[in-house]
Motif scaffolding. Structure first.
Motif, PDB file in Angstrom:
ATOM      1  N   UNK A 105      -0.922  28.830 -30.447  1.00  0.00           N
ATOM      2  CA  UNK A 105       0.303  28.616 -31.212  1.00  0.00           C
ATOM      3  C   UNK A 105       0.755  27.178 -31.226  1.00  0.00           C
ATOM      4  N   UNK A 106      -0.136  26.258 -30.874  1.00  0.00           N
ATOM      5  CA  UNK A 106       0.227  24.838 -30.858  1.00  0.00           C
ATOM      6  C   UNK A 106      -0.511  24.051 -31.935  1.00  0.00           C
ATOM      7  N   UNK A 107      -1.203  24.741 -32.822  1.00  0.00           N
ATOM      8  CA  UNK A 107      -1.902  24.085 -33.922  1.00  0.00           C
ATOM      9  C   UNK A 107      -0.924  23.650 -35.001  1.00  0.00           C
ATOM     10  N   UNK A 108      -1.320  22.684 -35.794  1.00  0.00           N
ATOM     11  CA  UNK A 108      -0.435  22.181 -36.845  1.00  0.00           C
ATOM     12  C   UNK A 108      -0.129  23.266 -37.884  1.00  0.00           C
ATOM     13  N   UNK A 109      -1.053  24.170 -38.104  1.00  0.00           N
ATOM     14  CA  UNK A 109      -0.844  25.222 -39.105  1.00  0.00           C
ATOM     15  C   UNK A 109       0.119  26.308 -38.619  1.00  0.00           C
ATOM     16  N   UNK A 110       0.317  26.429 -37.316  1.00  0.00           N
ATOM     17  CA  UNK A 110       1.236  27.443 -36.797  1.00  0.00           C
ATOM     18  C   UNK A 110       2.682  27.190 -37.240  1.00  0.00           C
ATOM     19  N   UNK A 111       3.013  25.932 -37.483  1.00  0.00           N
ATOM     20  CA  UNK A 111       4.388  25.590 -37.863  1.00  0.00           C
ATOM     21  C   UNK A 111       4.777  26.192 -39.199  1.00  0.00           C
ATOM     22  N   UNK A 112       3.826  26.308 -40.104  1.00  0.00           N
ATOM     23  CA  UNK A 112       4.128  26.820 -41.440  1.00  0.00           C
ATOM     24  C   UNK A 112       3.647  28.257 -41.633  1.00  0.00           C
ATOM     25  N   UNK A 113       3.030  28.812 -40.630  1.00  0.00           N
ATOM     26  CA  UNK A 113       2.477  30.166 -40.724  1.00  0.00           C
ATOM     27  C   UNK A 113       3.420  31.190 -40.103  1.00  0.00           C
ATOM     28  N   UNK A 114       3.224  32.426 -40.492  1.00  0.00           N
ATOM     29  CA  UNK A 114       3.962  33.534 -39.866  1.00  0.00           C
ATOM     30  C   UNK A 114       3.484  33.720 -38.433  1.00  0.00           C
ATOM     31  N   UNK A 115       2.192  33.468 -38.184  1.00  0.00           N
ATOM     32  CA  UNK A 115       1.629  33.622 -36.847  1.00  0.00           C
ATOM     33  C   UNK A 115       2.003  32.423 -35.990  1.00  0.00           C
ATOM     34  N   UNK A 116       2.754  32.647 -34.960  1.00  0.00           N
ATOM     35  CA  UNK A 116       3.227  31.574 -34.086  1.00  0.00           C
ATOM     36  C   UNK A 116       2.412  31.445 -32.805  1.00  0.00           C
ATOM     37  N   UNK A 117       1.386  32.246 -32.635  1.00  0.00           N
ATOM     38  CA  UNK A 117       0.512  32.140 -31.473  1.00  0.00           C
ATOM     39  C   UNK A 117       0.895  33.105 -30.371  1.00  0.00           C
ATOM     40  N   UNK A 118      -0.030  33.269 -29.433  1.00  0.00           N
ATOM     41  CA  UNK A 118       0.196  34.194 -28.320  1.00  0.00           C
ATOM     42  C   UNK A 118       0.718  33.503 -27.068  1.00  0.00           C
ATOM     43  N   UNK A 119       0.637  32.197 -26.998  1.00  0.00           N
ATOM     44  CA  UNK A 119       1.162  31.425 -25.870  1.00  0.00           C
ATOM     45  C   UNK A 119       0.577  31.872 -24.531  1.00  0.00           C
ATOM     46  N   UNK A 120      -0.725  32.208 -24.500  1.00  0.00           N
ATOM     47  CA  UNK A 120      -1.310  32.676 -23.253  1.00  0.00           C
ATOM     48  C   UNK A 120      -1.369  31.577 -22.199  1.00  0.00           C
ATOM     49  N   UNK A 121      -1.677  30.344 -22.590  1.00  0.00           N
ATOM     50  CA  UNK A 121      -1.705  29.252 -21.625  1.00  0.00           C
ATOM     51  C   UNK A 121      -0.292  28.953 -21.118  1.00  0.00           C
ATOM     52  N   UNK A 122       0.672  28.969 -22.022  1.00  0.00           N
ATOM     53  CA  UNK A 122       2.057  28.731 -21.612  1.00  0.00           C
ATOM     54  C   UNK A 122       2.538  29.843 -20.677  1.00  0.00           C
ATOM     55  N   UNK A 123       2.189  31.079 -20.972  1.00  0.00           N
ATOM     56  CA  UNK A 123       2.563  32.192 -20.096  1.00  0.00           C
ATOM     57  C   UNK A 123       1.937  32.051 -18.715  1.00  0.00           C
TER      58      UNK A 123
END
Length: 148
Positions: A105-123
């Motif tokens: 969820x840290x890719x540049x495309x995540x900002x404009x996409x509905x998919x915001x990522x799973x944040x597994x590394x952040x978790x």
């Protein structure tokens, strides 16, 4: 001397620090060299067991896992003394998997996409950072073994 300890997650560096005092740390000795090795081993154990394994647990079919390629690339490695890194292939293969930022969820495309990522590394980082006793457990055990 001041020691920075930390866990490097994908492209973001998140650190904490602690200060060590006493005669053992005033000048390099055989004991302080053993200390560094023990802390490094403890940090690597912590990053592997509580970090990369937590990331892998969050990658299952329908939740970031299609064929298991990303899951197999997740690992922990020592970057330098007192610093370990959990990544999606950078340490072992030279670069993270190209789509790992998207899934995180840290890719540049995540900002404009509905998919915001799973944040597994952040978790995984939050799990380690919110449980300071884990540092005592892993690093403490490594120190006890080294100086026993």
């Amino acid at each position: 001397r001041d020691i920075q300890r930390g866990v490097l997650l994908m492209a973001e560096m998140i650190t904490t620090s602690f200060k060590l005092k006493g005669p053992m740390f005033e000048k390099p000795t055989q004991i302080s060299l053993g200390f560094t090795e023990a802390v490094n081993r403890g940090l690597l154990d912590l990053a592997t067991i509580e970090g990369s394994n937590k990331v892998k647990e969050q990658l299952y079919p329908g939740h970031g896992r299609v064929i298991g390629n990303l899951r197999s690339h997740v690992s922990a490695s020592k970057v330098r003394d007192y610093l370990v890194q959990i990544d999606a292939g950078e340490a072992r293969y030279g670069a993270n998997l190209i789509y790992s930022n998207w899934v995180e969820g840290i890719g540049s495309r995540n900002k404009t996409s509905v998919f915001k990522g799973y944040r597994m590394f952040q978790n995984a980082y939050d799990h380690i950072n919110n449980n300071p006793k884990l540092y005592e457990e892993y690093i403490g055990d490594a120190l006890v073994e080294a100086f026993d």
